[in-house]
Design a protein around this motif. Structure first.
Motif, PDB file in Angstrom:
ATOM      1  N   LEU A  90      20.515 -17.156  18.165  1.00  0.00           N
ATOM      2  CA  LEU A  90      20.303 -15.952  17.756  1.00  0.00           C
ATOM      3  C   LEU A  90      21.861 -15.273  17.778  1.00  0.00           C
ATOM      4  O   LEU A  90      22.425 -15.310  18.873  1.00  0.00           O
ATOM      5  CB  LEU A  90      19.329 -15.201  18.734  1.00  0.00           C
ATOM      6  N   ASP A  91      22.411 -14.994  16.806  1.00  0.00           N
ATOM      7  CA  ASP A  91      23.607 -14.301  16.810  1.00  0.00           C
ATOM      8  C   ASP A  91      23.975 -13.028  16.125  1.00  0.00           C
ATOM      9  O   ASP A  91      23.220 -12.829  15.006  1.00  0.00           O
ATOM     10  CB  ASP A  91      24.611 -15.683  15.946  1.00  0.00           C
ATOM     11  N   LEU A  92      25.047 -12.565  16.346  1.00  0.00           N
ATOM     12  CA  LEU A  92      25.407 -11.242  15.938  1.00  0.00           C
ATOM     13  C   LEU A  92      26.969 -11.192  15.887  1.00  0.00           C
ATOM     14  O   LEU A  92      27.578 -11.416  16.825  1.00  0.00           O
ATOM     15  CB  LEU A  92      24.875 -10.012  17.020  1.00  0.00           C
ATOM     16  N   VAL A  93      27.100 -11.019  14.681  1.00  0.00           N
ATOM     17  CA  VAL A  93      28.805 -11.196  14.298  1.00  0.00           C
ATOM     18  C   VAL A  93      29.257 -10.175  13.350  1.00  0.00           C
ATOM     19  O   VAL A  93      28.576  -9.568  12.537  1.00  0.00           O
ATOM     20  CB  VAL A  93      29.029 -12.700  13.449  1.00  0.00           C
TER      21      VAL A  93
ATOM     22  N   ALA B 252      16.184 -10.500   9.310  1.00  0.00           N
ATOM     23  CA  ALA B 252      15.829  -8.794   8.978  1.00  0.00           C
ATOM     24  C   ALA B 252      14.892  -8.408   9.921  1.00  0.00           C
ATOM     25  O   ALA B 252      14.185  -8.969  10.736  1.00  0.00           O
ATOM     26  CB  ALA B 252      14.879  -9.047   7.580  1.00  0.00           C
ATOM     27  N   GLU B 253      14.899  -6.978   9.958  1.00  0.00           N
ATOM     28  CA  GLU B 253      13.996  -6.092  10.745  1.00  0.00           C
ATOM     29  C   GLU B 253      14.248  -6.513  12.129  1.00  0.00           C
ATOM     30  O   GLU B 253      13.233  -6.298  12.988  1.00  0.00           O
ATOM     31  CB  GLU B 253      12.613  -6.237  10.461  1.00  0.00           C
ATOM     32  N   ALA B 254      15.499  -6.715  12.473  1.00  0.00           N
ATOM     33  CA  ALA B 254      15.786  -7.072  14.208  1.00  0.00           C
ATOM     34  C   ALA B 254      16.398  -5.586  14.511  1.00  0.00           C
ATOM     35  O   ALA B 254      17.395  -5.184  13.812  1.00  0.00           O
ATOM     36  CB  ALA B 254      16.621  -8.072  14.216  1.00  0.00           C
ATOM     37  N   LYS B 255      16.071  -5.315  15.664  1.00  0.00           N
ATOM     38  CA  LYS B 255      16.486  -3.948  16.085  1.00  0.00           C
ATOM     39  C   LYS B 255      17.898  -4.446  17.096  1.00  0.00           C
ATOM     40  O   LYS B 255      17.766  -5.269  17.958  1.00  0.00           O
ATOM     41  CB  LYS B 255      15.756  -3.357  17.163  1.00  0.00           C
TER      42      LYS B 255
ATOM     43  N   GLU C 171      23.394  -5.301  21.309  1.00  0.00           N
ATOM     44  CA  GLU C 171      22.532  -6.274  21.710  1.00  0.00           C
ATOM     45  C   GLU C 171      21.322  -6.391  20.722  1.00  0.00           C
ATOM     46  O   GLU C 171      20.956  -5.469  20.046  1.00  0.00           O
ATOM     47  CB  GLU C 171      21.786  -5.831  23.006  1.00  0.00           C
ATOM     48  N   VAL C 172      20.971  -7.674  20.421  1.00  0.00           N
ATOM     49  CA  VAL C 172      19.779  -8.027  19.654  1.00  0.00           C
ATOM     50  C   VAL C 172      18.648  -8.852  20.226  1.00  0.00           C
ATOM     51  O   VAL C 172      19.012  -9.832  21.197  1.00  0.00           O
ATOM     52  CB  VAL C 172      20.143  -8.597  18.204  1.00  0.00           C
TER      53      VAL C 172
ATOM     54  N   TYR D 277      14.842 -14.731  22.815  1.00  0.00           N
ATOM     55  CA  TYR D 277      16.293 -14.731  22.809  1.00  0.00           C
ATOM     56  C   TYR D 277      17.042 -13.288  22.989  1.00  0.00           C
ATOM     57  O   TYR D 277      16.324 -12.343  22.276  1.00  0.00           O
ATOM     58  CB  TYR D 277      16.649 -15.153  21.494  1.00  0.00           C
ATOM     59  N   VAL D 278      18.030 -13.223  23.649  1.00  0.00           N
ATOM     60  CA  VAL D 278      18.827 -11.860  23.665  1.00  0.00           C
ATOM     61  C   VAL D 278      20.257 -12.276  23.705  1.00  0.00           C
ATOM     62  O   VAL D 278      20.633 -12.981  24.573  1.00  0.00           O
ATOM     63  CB  VAL D 278      18.464 -11.209  25.243  1.00  0.00           C
ATOM     64  N   THR D 279      20.693 -11.596  22.508  1.00  0.00           N
ATOM     65  CA  THR D 279      22.268 -11.920  22.464  1.00  0.00           C
ATOM     66  C   THR D 279      22.849 -10.679  22.506  1.00  0.00           C
ATOM     67  O   THR D 279      22.516  -9.669  21.860  1.00  0.00           O
ATOM     68  CB  THR D 279      22.337 -12.583  21.236  1.00  0.00           C
ATOM     69  N   THR D 280      24.065 -10.655  23.088  1.00  0.00           N
ATOM     70  CA  THR D 280      25.198  -9.506  22.948  1.00  0.00           C
ATOM     71  C   THR D 280      26.465 -10.009  22.322  1.00  0.00           C
ATOM     72  O   THR D 280      26.783 -11.100  22.197  1.00  0.00           O
ATOM     73  CB  THR D 280      25.647  -8.864  24.157  1.00  0.00           C
TER      74      THR D 280
END
Length: 248
Positions: A141-144, A162-165, A199-200, A220-223
């Motif tokens: 789970l990634d946030l870039v 999609a639709e991820a807070k 954070e997602v 999953y929790v990714t920052t």
């Protein structure tokens, strides 16, 4: 009221126009990265609440066996050294680079409802960037950042999610949330100068196996940590909350 205070409040009001402010009361802990001099530090707790777990204590539930420095020229593994308040990595980021960390051995837990037991694994991860240059996903789970100011992309197993807070928070407790679109894109105003942690979270209810352990769902929790070089001078962080006392 002093003129300087009036000017500060005016700048604050302008920066927050149209933005939602919330207290940084996350429902669960997170891990996040901060660069301290020549090394990156991995913290466990809640960034917006100024809570950092310690060792002896909750920090001892981590092993941090997967840490990687990523650059356009390639990547290399990093070593993590546990201290009383953080894991210290033997690396730092520069423009266009990232450091990613993923914890795959945090203890699972079992919940029972209506006579049925469900085992859950929790997989926290973190990414640190030095700027807003576009990055490729590498975590489950990634946030870039995408390269556009204030825009980021959420992905799960390499595909847009999609639709991820997504929550963005600074250490004073100010925060804002947004939802990703069909391409996994989400945008935030970043009014404050200083460090942000985004954070997602995503829950995969597909049963799986981790080593010899079977589980029913994975949380999953990714920052994503980044520093905004310009903006309104940040409000001070609240008093540091004490680490958790229990070690269960």
């Amino acid at each position: 009221m002093h003129l300087t205070s009036i000017a500060r409040l005016g700048a604050l009001a302008a920066a927050l126009l149209g933005a939602a402010t919330v207290c940084g009361n996350a429902g669960a802990h997170q891990i996040w990265l901060e660069q301290k001099g020549q090394a990156a530090h991995v913290y466990f707790g809640e960034f917006g609440d100024n809570l950092r777990e310690a060792s002896p204590g909750q920090l001892d539930k981590f092993r941090i066996q997967s840490a990687t420095w990523i650059a356009p020229s390639g990547s290399k593994p990093l070593q993590a050294n546990k201290t009383a308040g953080a894991f210290v990595l033997n690396g730092k980021v520069a423009a266009g680079e990232s450091i990613i960390v993923e914890e795959n051995a945090y203890p699972s837990w079992e919940e029972k409802k209506d006579g049925k037991a469900t085992r859950t694994v929790w997989i926290p991860a973190a990414r640190l960037v030095a700027d807003g240059k576009a990055q490729a996903p590498a975590l489950a789970l990634d946030l870039v950042p995408t390269g556009k100011p204030g825009q980021f992309q959420v992905s799960y197993k390499g595909k847009p999610l999609a639709e991820a807070k997504v929550n963005a928070v600074v250490q004073s407790g100010w925060g804002k949330e947004a939802w990703s679109d069909a391409q996994g894109l989400v945008s935030f105003p970043l009014p404050w100068k200083g460090t942000y942690v985004l954070e997602v979270q995503h829950t995969d209810k597909t049963a799986g196996q981790r080593g010899a352990e079977h589980y029913d769902k994975a949380m999953y929790v990714t920052t994503l940590s980044l520093v905004q070089p310009q903006g309104v001078a940040p409000l001070p962080a609240g008093p540091a909350l004490p680490p958790s006392k229990d070690h269960d």
